[in-house]
Motif scaffolding. Sequence first.
Motif, PDB file in Angstrom:
ATOM      1  N   THR A   1      -1.500 -19.788 -88.904  1.00 15.43           N
ATOM      2  CA  THR A   1      -2.650 -20.556 -89.387  1.00 15.43           C
ATOM      3  C   THR A   1      -3.910 -19.703 -89.270  1.00 15.43           C
ATOM      4  O   THR A   1      -3.909 -18.643 -88.645  1.00 15.43           O
ATOM      5  N   GLU A   2      -4.987 -20.159 -89.876  1.00 16.64           N
ATOM      6  CA  GLU A   2      -6.250 -19.422 -89.867  1.00 16.64           C
ATOM      7  C   GLU A   2      -6.821 -19.374 -88.456  1.00 16.64           C
ATOM      8  O   GLU A   2      -7.094 -20.408 -87.856  1.00 16.64           O
ATOM      9  N   GLU A   3      -6.993 -18.139 -87.925  1.00 18.38           N
ATOM     10  CA  GLU A   3      -7.481 -17.951 -86.568  1.00 18.38           C
ATOM     11  C   GLU A   3      -8.759 -17.109 -86.578  1.00 18.38           C
ATOM     12  O   GLU A   3      -8.836 -16.096 -87.271  1.00 18.38           O
ATOM     13  N   TYR A   4      -9.735 -17.523 -85.759  1.00 15.94           N
ATOM     14  CA  TYR A   4     -10.994 -16.775 -85.667  1.00 15.94           C
ATOM     15  C   TYR A   4     -10.732 -15.362 -85.148  1.00 15.94           C
ATOM     16  O   TYR A   4      -9.954 -15.148 -84.221  1.00 15.94           O
ATOM     17  N   TRP A   5     -11.378 -14.360 -85.752  1.00 16.03           N
ATOM     18  CA  TRP A   5     -11.238 -12.965 -85.335  1.00 16.03           C
ATOM     19  C   TRP A   5     -12.546 -12.443 -84.744  1.00 16.03           C
ATOM     20  O   TRP A   5     -12.622 -12.115 -83.578  1.00 16.03           O
TER      21      TRP A   5
ATOM     22  N   THR B   1      -8.213 -14.515 -89.527  1.00 15.74           N
ATOM     23  CA  THR B   1      -6.981 -13.901 -90.010  1.00 15.74           C
ATOM     24  C   THR B   1      -5.842 -14.916 -90.045  1.00 15.74           C
ATOM     25  O   THR B   1      -5.808 -15.869 -89.259  1.00 15.74           O
ATOM     26  N   ILE B   2      -4.923 -14.680 -90.974  1.00 14.61           N
ATOM     27  CA  ILE B   2      -3.651 -15.394 -91.034  1.00 14.61           C
ATOM     28  C   ILE B   2      -2.563 -14.325 -90.962  1.00 14.61           C
ATOM     29  O   ILE B   2      -2.610 -13.327 -91.691  1.00 14.61           O
TER      30      ILE B   2
ATOM     31  N   THR C   1      -3.660 -11.726 -93.840  1.00 11.65           N
ATOM     32  CA  THR C   1      -4.730 -12.106 -94.756  1.00 11.65           C
ATOM     33  C   THR C   1      -6.001 -12.237 -93.929  1.00 11.65           C
ATOM     34  O   THR C   1      -6.011 -12.926 -92.909  1.00 11.65           O
ATOM     35  N   THR C   2      -7.044 -11.523 -94.323  1.00  7.96           N
ATOM     36  CA  THR C   2      -8.331 -11.625 -93.638  1.00  7.96           C
ATOM     37  C   THR C   2      -9.292 -12.409 -94.524  1.00  7.96           C
ATOM     38  O   THR C   2      -9.434 -12.119 -95.718  1.00  7.96           O
TER      39      THR C   2
ATOM     40  N   SER D   1      -0.556  -5.131 -95.164  1.00  5.94           N
ATOM     41  CA  SER D   1       0.730  -5.195 -94.474  1.00  5.94           C
ATOM     42  C   SER D   1       0.880  -3.958 -93.608  1.00  5.94           C
ATOM     43  O   SER D   1       0.646  -2.837 -94.069  1.00  5.94           O
ATOM     44  N   LEU D   2       1.280  -4.152 -92.338  1.00 14.28           N
ATOM     45  CA  LEU D   2       1.302  -3.073 -91.363  1.00 14.28           C
ATOM     46  C   LEU D   2       2.648  -3.004 -90.647  1.00 14.28           C
ATOM     47  O   LEU D   2       3.141  -4.022 -90.149  1.00 14.28           O
TER      48      LEU D   2
END
Length: 253
Positions: A153-157, A173-174, A187-188, A207-208
């Motif tokens: 889920t969308e998380e604060y970075w 980021t997701i 995904t940023t 992708s890393l």
Amino acid sequence: MSNNLEEYNDPISYDIENDAYMGELKMLEEWAVKQGGPVLDLACGTGRITIPLAQKGHNMIGIDIHAGMLELAKKKADQANIQIEWLEQDCTMLQLDKKSPLIYMVGNSFQHFHTNAQQNLVLKSIHNLLEQEGIFIFGTRFPNAEELLQPTTEEYWKTYTDTLSNKIVNAYTISNYDPLEQIQHYTTIRKFMDDNHVAEERKTNISLRYTYPKEMERLLIENGLDILHAYGNWEGSPLIKESNEMIYICRKI
């Protein structure tokens, strides 16, 4: 690798977000003094580390696959009146008419080489360009559980100021990790704030590849690189299970 460059398509914004970080500089400067030049900065981007090392008097060559990042790097070097050779090349197929006593790759760029074949190609390419007893230094994210099992889920970075728009940017980021391929898909989401309202939202994908320590040991040795040191950060702390980074200093065999 060339289809995984969305994060770098706005070099000026990339610089605003990342240019202030200089964590690798001290260690690389120490090795540049020991080894001499020319020093090769692979996946150099906009010259975040290349230019400061050149300002310290080192003979630098910056190499990147992204024309836009190199263009900004050249502009910054020209503005600083610094002479650096910039080359647009794929790091898996490096071609120079000289060898180097010191090659490095920072910014976790090693994670852009997704397959075993690509990892072998880039390391063979580096091996070919190193002088005998030459040194290769690079860093990559440590694949600990916290790093790999991030929420989908969308998380604060983080929050920073975009100096072009003069807006506060909240970045999120997701993440989605593929354990078969050992690749984390990010995904940023950058939310440009106007007071307390989102004025603009931008999304990028990247992708890393994650490589485990034992896997890395075998990979480096099989490609003619002897590990002199494996650190947990650019300050030279030991690599431990709580580390967030893996920093390798290797010597050409």
